[in-house]
Design a protein around this motif. Sequence first.
Motif, PDB file in Angstrom:
ATOM      1  N   ASN A   1       0.812  -1.218   0.000  1.00 46.88           N
ATOM      2  CA  ASN A   1       0.000   0.000   0.000  1.00 46.88           C
ATOM      3  C   ASN A   1       0.845   1.267   0.000  1.00 46.88           C
ATOM      4  O   ASN A   1       0.353   2.341  -0.332  1.00 46.88           O
ATOM      5  N   LEU A   2       2.100   1.153   0.388  1.00 47.81           N
ATOM      6  CA  LEU A   2       2.982   2.312   0.493  1.00 47.81           C
ATOM      7  C   LEU A   2       3.149   3.036  -0.844  1.00 47.81           C
ATOM      8  O   LEU A   2       3.133   4.266  -0.902  1.00 47.81           O
ATOM      9  N   HIS A   3       3.271   2.281  -1.916  1.00 48.36           N
ATOM     10  CA  HIS A   3       3.421   2.871  -3.250  1.00 48.36           C
ATOM     11  C   HIS A   3       2.197   3.747  -3.587  1.00 48.36           C
ATOM     12  O   HIS A   3       2.344   4.864  -4.079  1.00 48.36           O
ATOM     13  N   GLY A   4       1.009   3.248  -3.318  1.00 53.78           N
ATOM     14  CA  GLY A   4      -0.220   4.006  -3.584  1.00 53.78           C
ATOM     15  C   GLY A   4      -0.309   5.274  -2.757  1.00 53.78           C
ATOM     16  O   GLY A   4      -0.744   6.315  -3.243  1.00 53.78           O
ATOM     17  N   ILE A   5       0.130   5.198  -1.502  1.00 50.34           N
ATOM     18  CA  ILE A   5       0.107   6.371  -0.633  1.00 50.34           C
ATOM     19  C   ILE A   5       1.077   7.430  -1.134  1.00 50.34           C
ATOM     20  O   ILE A   5       0.750   8.615  -1.190  1.00 50.34           O
ATOM     21  N   VAL A   6       2.278   6.998  -1.524  1.00 49.81           N
ATOM     22  CA  VAL A   6       3.270   7.948  -2.034  1.00 49.81           C
ATOM     23  C   VAL A   6       2.755   8.624  -3.295  1.00 49.81           C
ATOM     24  O   VAL A   6       2.884   9.840  -3.458  1.00 49.81           O
ATOM     25  N   PHE A   7       2.124   7.847  -4.193  1.00 48.98           N
ATOM     26  CA  PHE A   7       1.590   8.452  -5.414  1.00 48.98           C
ATOM     27  C   PHE A   7       0.456   9.413  -5.095  1.00 48.98           C
ATOM     28  O   PHE A   7       0.305  10.442  -5.742  1.00 48.98           O
ATOM     29  N   TRP A   8      -0.371   9.105  -4.086  1.00 49.99           N
ATOM     30  CA  TRP A   8      -1.447  10.031  -3.722  1.00 49.99           C
ATOM     31  C   TRP A   8      -0.864  11.312  -3.155  1.00 49.99           C
ATOM     32  O   TRP A   8      -1.337  12.408  -3.448  1.00 49.99           O
ATOM     33  N   ILE A   9       0.180  11.198  -2.331  1.00 46.85           N
ATOM     34  CA  ILE A   9       0.803  12.382  -1.742  1.00 46.85           C
ATOM     35  C   ILE A   9       1.383  13.282  -2.823  1.00 46.85           C
ATOM     36  O   ILE A   9       1.320  14.501  -2.738  1.00 46.85           O
ATOM     37  N   MET A  10       1.972  12.675  -3.858  1.00 46.67           N
ATOM     38  CA  MET A  10       2.584  13.460  -4.936  1.00 46.67           C
ATOM     39  C   MET A  10       1.644  13.662  -6.120  1.00 46.67           C
ATOM     40  O   MET A  10       2.006  14.311  -7.089  1.00 46.67           O
ATOM     41  N   GLY A  11       0.467  13.113  -6.041  1.00 44.25           N
ATOM     42  CA  GLY A  11      -0.531  13.300  -7.077  1.00 44.25           C
ATOM     43  C   GLY A  11      -0.466  12.259  -8.177  1.00 44.25           C
ATOM     44  O   GLY A  11       0.604  11.895  -8.634  1.00 44.25           O
ATOM     45  N   SER A  12      -1.643  11.797  -8.569  1.00 42.52           N
ATOM     46  CA  SER A  12      -1.742  10.823  -9.647  1.00 42.52           C
ATOM     47  C   SER A  12      -3.142  10.895 -10.250  1.00 42.52           C
ATOM     48  O   SER A  12      -4.128  11.067  -9.540  1.00 42.52           O
ATOM     49  N   LEU A  13      -3.207  10.760 -11.565  1.00 43.67           N
ATOM     50  CA  LEU A  13      -4.509  10.718 -12.241  1.00 43.67           C
ATOM     51  C   LEU A  13      -4.931   9.286 -12.516  1.00 43.67           C
ATOM     52  O   LEU A  13      -5.883   9.058 -13.248  1.00 43.67           O
ATOM     53  N   ASP A  14      -4.254   8.340 -11.925  1.00 43.35           N
ATOM     54  CA  ASP A  14      -4.546   6.933 -12.129  1.00 43.35           C
ATOM     55  C   ASP A  14      -5.665   6.507 -11.181  1.00 43.35           C
ATOM     56  O   ASP A  14      -5.422   5.917 -10.134  1.00 43.35           O
ATOM     57  N   GLU A  15      -6.891   6.843 -11.533  1.00 44.32           N
ATOM     58  CA  GLU A  15      -8.056   6.524 -10.705  1.00 44.32           C
ATOM     59  C   GLU A  15      -8.956   5.558 -11.473  1.00 44.32           C
ATOM     60  O   GLU A  15      -9.604   5.945 -12.450  1.00 44.32           O
ATOM     61  N   PRO A  16      -9.028   4.308 -11.039  1.00 41.74           N
ATOM     62  CA  PRO A  16      -9.834   3.324 -11.771  1.00 41.74           C
ATOM     63  C   PRO A  16     -11.337   3.399 -11.488  1.00 41.74           C
ATOM     64  O   PRO A  16     -12.133   2.870 -12.259  1.00 41.74           O
ATOM     65  N   ASN A  17     -11.744   4.062 -10.415  1.00 39.65           N
ATOM     66  CA  ASN A  17     -13.149   4.113 -10.030  1.00 39.65           C
ATOM     67  C   ASN A  17     -13.893   5.150 -10.874  1.00 39.65           C
ATOM     68  O   ASN A  17     -13.723   6.355 -10.689  1.00 39.65           O
ATOM     69  N   LYS A  18     -14.743   4.665 -11.779  1.00 46.42           N
ATOM     70  CA  LYS A  18     -15.464   5.571 -12.688  1.00 46.42           C
ATOM     71  C   LYS A  18     -16.434   6.489 -11.942  1.00 46.42           C
ATOM     72  O   LYS A  18     -16.663   7.612 -12.364  1.00 46.42           O
ATOM     73  N   MET A  19     -16.972   6.022 -10.839  1.00 48.23           N
ATOM     74  CA  MET A  19     -17.893   6.842 -10.047  1.00 48.23           C
ATOM     75  C   MET A  19     -17.176   8.068  -9.489  1.00 48.23           C
ATOM     76  O   MET A  19     -17.704   9.177  -9.539  1.00 48.23           O
ATOM     77  N   LEU A  20     -15.951   7.881  -8.981  1.00 51.97           N
ATOM     78  CA  LEU A  20     -15.180   9.014  -8.461  1.00 51.97           C
ATOM     79  C   LEU A  20     -14.823   9.996  -9.577  1.00 51.97           C
ATOM     80  O   LEU A  20     -14.844  11.208  -9.376  1.00 51.97           O
TER      81      LEU A  20
END
Length: 173
Positions: free
Chosen positions: A11-30
């Motif tokens: 999960n650490l990789h995902g947290i780091v990417f969220w902290i630095m920003g990412s447009l990789d969002e798979p949830n179409k509802m969001l």
Amino acid sequence: MFLMSITTSENLHGIVFWIMGSLDEPNKMLIQITLYSALAGLLISYLFARPLNALLLGQEKAAYLGINSKTTIRLLFLTASLLTGICVSVAGVIGFVGLVIPHLIRLVAGSDYRFLLIGSFLGGGLFLVLSDIVARTIISPNELPIGVITGIAGGILFIIVLNQSRNKKRHGI
């Protein structure tokens, strides 16, 4: 920091990417919620283009023009805060887009909020998409967080604009 210290390494990789920003969002509802929120925020802001133009003169002069500056500022602050919260919760912290792009658009389109709001909306989106393309391709097959690219590009643009404004002041332009 707390979540990073107690989470698994997967999960650490995902947290780091969220902290630095990412447009990789798979949830179409969001993605849909973010899109509709952004369009609603643009519409609400655009409804206040005239009061914003009047506020360029100052709160006192805007009041003489019939603008309730306190209400306008509060409603727009609330709108901007909600939009920021929605965007950050989905894409993470992506710096410089809201700081640099509106200033660049103002240089091109002028200070009229009827043009500035739409220009900033479209310009910020374009800057973000281009930054995402660079982030995904510059060290392919790996991906940089988009915040790294926007930080570098935004920092450089900010310094250029700052130097230009200082040069204009020095030369009396």
